[in-house]
Design a protein around this motif. Structure first.
Motif, mmCIF file in Angstrom:
data_model
loop_
_atom_site.group_PDB
_atom_site.id
_atom_site.type_symbol
_atom_site.label_atom_id
_atom_site.label_comp_id
_atom_site.label_asym_id
_atom_site.label_seq_id
_atom_site.Cartn_x
_atom_site.Cartn_y
_atom_site.Cartn_z
ATOM 1 N N LEU A 101 0.851 -1.178 0.000
ATOM 2 C CA LEU A 101 0.000 0.000 0.000
ATOM 3 C C LEU A 101 0.893 1.237 0.000
ATOM 4 N N ILE A 102 0.590 2.186 -0.876
ATOM 5 C CA ILE A 102 1.409 3.379 -1.051
ATOM 6 C C ILE A 102 0.578 4.607 -0.700
ATOM 7 N N VAL A 103 1.179 5.540 0.042
ATOM 8 C CA VAL A 103 0.502 6.780 0.419
ATOM 9 C C VAL A 103 1.404 7.968 0.094
ATOM 10 N N ASN A 104 0.861 8.934 -0.618
ATOM 11 C CA ASN A 104 1.544 10.202 -0.864
ATOM 12 C C ASN A 104 1.121 11.165 0.239
ATOM 13 N N ALA A 105 2.049 11.531 1.118
ATOM 14 C CA ALA A 105 1.719 12.387 2.260
ATOM 15 C C ALA A 105 1.296 13.786 1.842
ATOM 16 N N ASP A 106 1.590 14.175 0.615
ATOM 17 C CA ASP A 106 1.250 15.506 0.133
ATOM 18 C C ASP A 106 -0.057 15.518 -0.657
ATOM 19 N N TYR A 107 -0.690 14.353 -0.788
ATOM 20 C CA TYR A 107 -1.926 14.240 -1.578
ATOM 21 C C TYR A 107 -3.126 14.248 -0.644
ATOM 22 N N ARG A 108 -4.091 15.121 -0.928
ATOM 23 C CA ARG A 108 -5.302 15.221 -0.110
ATOM 24 C C ARG A 108 -6.516 14.937 -0.990
ATOM 25 N N PRO A 109 -7.178 13.798 -0.813
ATOM 26 C CA PRO A 109 -8.354 13.481 -1.631
ATOM 27 C C PRO A 109 -9.461 14.498 -1.414
ATOM 28 N N SER A 110 -10.091 14.915 -2.489
ATOM 29 C CA SER A 110 -11.068 15.994 -2.418
ATOM 30 C C SER A 110 -12.285 15.638 -1.572
ATOM 31 N N LYS A 111 -12.723 14.383 -1.623
ATOM 32 C CA LYS A 111 -13.931 14.002 -0.904
ATOM 33 C C LYS A 111 -13.699 13.817 0.587
ATOM 34 N N SER A 112 -12.476 13.524 0.981
ATOM 35 C CA SER A 112 -12.170 13.321 2.397
ATOM 36 C C SER A 112 -10.718 13.713 2.653
ATOM 37 N N PRO A 113 -10.442 15.021 2.690
ATOM 38 C CA PRO A 113 -9.052 15.496 2.765
ATOM 39 C C PRO A 113 -8.324 15.153 4.053
ATOM 40 N N ASN A 114 -9.044 14.719 5.077
ATOM 41 C CA ASN A 114 -8.392 14.399 6.345
ATOM 42 C C ASN A 114 -7.979 12.938 6.461
ATOM 43 N N GLU A 115 -8.164 12.168 5.394
ATOM 44 C CA GLU A 115 -7.739 10.777 5.395
ATOM 45 C C GLU A 115 -6.749 10.545 4.255
ATOM 46 N N PRO A 116 -5.812 9.635 4.429
ATOM 47 C CA PRO A 116 -4.895 9.330 3.322
ATOM 48 C C PRO A 116 -5.601 8.538 2.238
ATOM 49 N N ALA A 117 -5.091 8.645 1.038
ATOM 50 C CA ALA A 117 -5.587 7.849 -0.079
ATOM 51 C C ALA A 117 -4.530 6.807 -0.425
ATOM 52 N N PHE A 118 -4.957 5.569 -0.595
ATOM 53 C CA PHE A 118 -4.028 4.461 -0.803
ATOM 54 C C PHE A 118 -4.008 4.007 -2.256
ATOM 55 N N ASP A 119 -2.847 3.505 -2.661
ATOM 56 C CA ASP A 119 -2.696 2.789 -3.926
ATOM 57 C C ASP A 119 -2.009 1.471 -3.635
ATOM 58 N N TRP A 120 -2.430 0.429 -4.336
ATOM 59 C CA TRP A 120 -1.804 -0.883 -4.207
ATOM 60 C C TRP A 120 -0.909 -1.104 -5.418
ATOM 61 N N LEU A 121 0.384 -1.259 -5.185
ATOM 62 C CA LEU A 121 1.319 -1.564 -6.257
ATOM 63 C C LEU A 121 1.832 -2.984 -6.075
ATOM 64 N N THR A 122 1.718 -3.789 -7.111
ATOM 65 C CA THR A 122 2.195 -5.170 -7.042
ATOM 66 C C THR A 122 3.705 -5.219 -7.214
ATOM 67 N N TYR A 123 4.275 -6.376 -6.934
ATOM 68 C CA TYR A 123 5.733 -6.496 -7.023
ATOM 69 C C TYR A 123 6.266 -6.163 -8.418
ATOM 70 N N PRO A 124 5.652 -6.653 -9.511
ATOM 71 C CA PRO A 124 6.156 -6.269 -10.837
ATOM 72 C C PRO A 124 6.156 -4.758 -11.059
ATOM 73 N N GLU A 125 5.181 -4.061 -10.485
ATOM 74 C CA GLU A 125 5.165 -2.603 -10.620
ATOM 75 C C GLU A 125 6.277 -1.970 -9.791
ATOM 76 N N LEU A 126 6.556 -2.519 -8.626
ATOM 77 C CA LEU A 126 7.629 -1.984 -7.786
ATOM 78 C C LEU A 126 9.005 -2.249 -8.388
#
Length: 220
Positions: A101-126
């Protein structure tokens, strides 16, 4: 200190509320996903599109408490760790591949800016990042027991980023409930995970003088 390091260390975003994620009582909790938006803005730093070496793009040694955005997100992640553990397991079962799970600490989702937004990157992507620590952190963990989470903070230029790693336990109750699916997913995993790097250190016999230590303010 450089302007980029000053930017990374002194966030202007308001502290994140330490409230639990939605539906954390369910087997698979509901967390916000950026669907790639949080990573796309720094894709050059993350995947090397700016032609810089991984060692110049990823910086692992910065203290997380120097920036409120990073510190608050790490604290929030820890506060909802049971739900996040089940969420990460869900992603593993969906993709049937080790990942993080990847989180950009500088990214604020518009619908809920007080929570982090996650991305799942698989091993081939990493693997495309060419960063050894990222890859080795995911290649050898037990996806039935742990979830690997990376929080990163990009420099103002977007050419590099500071990054931190956390490991979250999967709740035992969730593991037991999905044991059959977990076994099937693990059986389908690759047996050999190659680590891709963009440079190989020379043998000790060929190495000249030891590398000079870089000043922390010159990293970015």
């Amino acid at each position: 200190p450089s302007k980029t390091l000053t930017y990374a260390y002194h966030g202007t975003a308001a502290p994140m509320e330490n409230r639990p994620a939605r539906n954390t009582t369910h087997d698979f909790a509901d967390f916000i996903e950026s669907k790639g938006a949080a990573i796309n803005s720094v894709a050059g730093a993350f995947f090397g599109g700016n032609s810089r070496m991984a060692k110049d793009r990823f910086h692992w040694m910065f203290p997380p408490d120097k920036d409120e955005r990073v510190a608050s997100k790490l604290e929030w992640i820890q506060s909802v760790s049971p739900g996040l553990g089940s969420f990460g397991l869900q992603k593993f079962l969906q993709t049937r591949e080790r990942g993080a799970l990847i989180v950009n600490a500088d990214y604020r989702p518009s619908k809920s800016p007080n929570e982090p937004a996650f991305d799942w990157l698989t091993y081939p992507e990493l693997q495309k990042t060419m960063d050894r620590t990222l890859q080795e952190s995911v290649a050898f963990y037990d996806p039935s027991a742990l979830v690997v989470v990376f929080v990163f903070l990009p420099s103002k230029s977007g050419n590099s980023l500071a990054i931190w790693r956390r490991k979250i336990a999967v709740p035992s109750s969730v593991r037991l409930a999905y044991q059959a699916q977990i076994t099937q997913a693990i059986d389908s995993l690759h047996r050999d995970y190659s680590v891709y790097v963009d440079e190989i250190p020379p043998p000790k016999s060929e190495a000249s003088s030891p590398p000079k230590k870089r000043k922390w303010w010159k990293l970015w």
